[in-house]
Scaffold this active site. Structure first.
Site, PDB file in Angstrom:
ATOM      1  N   ASP A  69       0.865  -1.184   0.000  1.00 43.23           N
ATOM      2  CA  ASP A  69       0.000   0.000   0.000  1.00 43.23           C
ATOM      3  C   ASP A  69       0.898   1.229   0.000  1.00 43.23           C
ATOM      4  OD1 ASP A  69      -2.311   1.645   0.273  1.00 43.23           O
ATOM      5  OD2 ASP A  69      -1.925   1.815   2.417  1.00 43.23           O
ATOM      6  N   TYR A 113      -0.277   8.429  -2.324  1.00 47.06           N
ATOM      7  CA  TYR A 113      -0.344   8.137  -3.757  1.00 47.06           C
ATOM      8  C   TYR A 113      -1.569   8.842  -4.375  1.00 47.06           C
ATOM      9  CZ  TYR A 113       2.982   4.135  -3.469  1.00 47.06           C
ATOM     10  OH  TYR A 113       4.078   3.320  -3.302  1.00 47.06           O
ATOM     11  N   GLY A 114      -2.546   9.105  -3.525  1.00 46.86           N
ATOM     12  CA  GLY A 114      -3.845   9.554  -4.007  1.00 46.86           C
ATOM     13  C   GLY A 114      -3.873  10.903  -4.688  1.00 46.86           C
ATOM     14  N   GLU A 143      -6.037   9.564   9.691  1.00 49.59           N
ATOM     15  CA  GLU A 143      -4.685   9.339  10.217  1.00 49.59           C
ATOM     16  C   GLU A 143      -4.448  10.143  11.495  1.00 49.59           C
ATOM     17  OE1 GLU A 143      -1.701   9.575   7.159  1.00 49.59           O
ATOM     18  OE2 GLU A 143      -2.450   7.717   6.258  1.00 49.59           O
ATOM     19  N   CYS A 196     -11.132   3.524  -0.842  1.00 50.98           N
ATOM     20  CA  CYS A 196      -9.832   3.937  -0.290  1.00 50.98           C
ATOM     21  C   CYS A 196      -9.546   3.071   0.935  1.00 50.98           C
ATOM     22  CB  CYS A 196      -9.900   5.410   0.107  1.00 50.98           C
ATOM     23  SG  CYS A 196      -8.433   6.015   0.956  1.00 50.98           S
ATOM     24  N   THR A 197      -8.274   2.730   1.100  1.00 53.16           N
ATOM     25  CA  THR A 197      -7.882   1.864   2.216  1.00 53.16           C
ATOM     26  C   THR A 197      -8.387   2.348   3.574  1.00 53.16           C
ATOM     27  OG1 THR A 197      -5.839   3.150   2.163  1.00 53.16           O
ATOM     28  CG2 THR A 197      -5.740   0.897   1.289  1.00 53.16           C
TER      29      THR A 197
HETATM   30  N1  DGL Z   1      -3.867   4.010   0.126  1.00 48.66           N
HETATM   31  C1  DGL Z   1      -4.493   5.078  -0.624  1.00 48.66           C
HETATM   32  C2  DGL Z   1      -5.704   4.530  -1.371  1.00 48.66           C
HETATM   33  O1  DGL Z   1      -6.292   3.538  -0.970  1.00 48.66           O
HETATM   34  C3  DGL Z   1      -4.903   6.235   0.273  1.00 48.66           C
HETATM   35  C4  DGL Z   1      -3.737   7.033   0.807  1.00 48.66           C
HETATM   36  C5  DGL Z   1      -2.928   7.704  -0.288  1.00 48.66           C
HETATM   37  O2  DGL Z   1      -3.443   8.656  -0.926  1.00 48.66           O
HETATM   38  O3  DGL Z   1      -1.818   7.277  -0.500  1.00 48.66           O
HETATM   39  O4  DGL Z   1      -6.077   5.081  -2.368  1.00 48.66           O
END
Ligand code: DGL
Length: 267
Positions: free
Chosen positions: A6, A38-39, A149, A181-182
């Protein structure tokens, strides 16, 4: 050995589901805490990171790779499958799409996720293929990741923001909502409350875990071995704060092992 990666620690929601459903398997998790989020990044950058993360997990001995990150699942899968054609990959988008299809009655489905996930239009394309009558309404919900978070799970500010993100989707009359989203499963109760009882939620962490378990049970090469049972978590950056976040997502204390980013890039 099951490899999971992740962008950070939110993917531990997937690990938590896997741990409740499987016994006798070693899980290695990589959270790219040095390069998170990453988002908000481009599909190209996320794809490059996803390739590097996969190489790292394979080097450690992973036999299957679970892309727990919704953003990476939305942007990187075709390149990952091409690059590592022998590796069985599991991602969070397809099983969530299937679950949403099975739940919706009025064919109006909502999606919340990161900006990059929504911009990828991956769900739009998949639904169009599976059932062209589906109407998908998406809304990026970028403020939820930092709020979760920070542990602001029940604060009035978080409640207001969740409500605001859901209003345009509710106005369209959706009866199903994908938590794309996670992080969102952590505030599932709050999202359900703000969405209202009539809207069914799709939790991708549950759906992907079910598809991994099904695959493992169907493939005799993945025999359980109670001696191997366990979880090892690697991160590309380590602070006490990351330790706290990991504990929140997994529901228990865990040791995080730092691996240098160079090792990931050169895996
Ligand atoms: N893990 C990302 C997702 O599920 C969320 C956090 C991020 O933006 O990196 O899209």
């Amino acid at each position: 050995m099951i490899g999971v990666f992740d962008s950070g620690l939110g993917g531990l929601t997937v690990v938590k589901e896997l741990l409740t459903k499987l016994e006798g398997y070693k899980i290695i998790y990589f959270g790219d805490t040095a390069r998170t989020p990453y988002g908000t990044k481009s599909a190209e950058t996320v794809t490059r990171y996803a390739i590097e993360n996969t190489k790292f997990l394979l080097k450690l001995g992973a036999k299957i790779v679970v892309v727990a990150c919704h953003t990476a699942s939305s942007t990187a899968m075709s390149v990952l499958k091409q690059t590592f054609s022998e590796v069985p990959f599991f991602e969070v988008v397809t099983p969530s799409m299937e679950k949403a299809l099975s739940l919706t009655k009025n064919k109006k489905i909502g999606l919340i996720g990161t900006r990059t996930t929504v911009a990828s239009k991956v769900y739009d394309k998949l639904f169009a293929k599976r059932d062209p009558e589906i109407k998908l309404y998406s809304n990026p919900a970028p403020l939820l990741v930092p709020l979760i978070e920070e542990g602001w799970l029940k604060k009035p500010e978080t409640r207001k923001i969740v409500k605001k993100y859901l209003i345009p989707l509710k106005m369209r009359g959706i009866d199903t909502l994908i938590l794309g989203c996670t992080h969102y499963p952590i505030i599932k109760k709050l999202i359900q409350e703000k969405a209202g009882k009539r809207i069914k939620l799709v939790d991708p962490s549950e759906e992907v875990a079910l598809s991994v378990v099904k695959y493992i049970k169907e493939n005799p090469e993945f025999k359980p071995n109670l001696q191997l049972n366990g979880l090892e978590i690697f991160v590309s950056d380590l602070t006490p704060y990351f330790g706290k976040i990991a504990e929140m997502f997994l529901g228990r204390k865990v040791e995080l092992k730092k691996v240098a980013l160079e090792e990931i890039i050169n895996a």
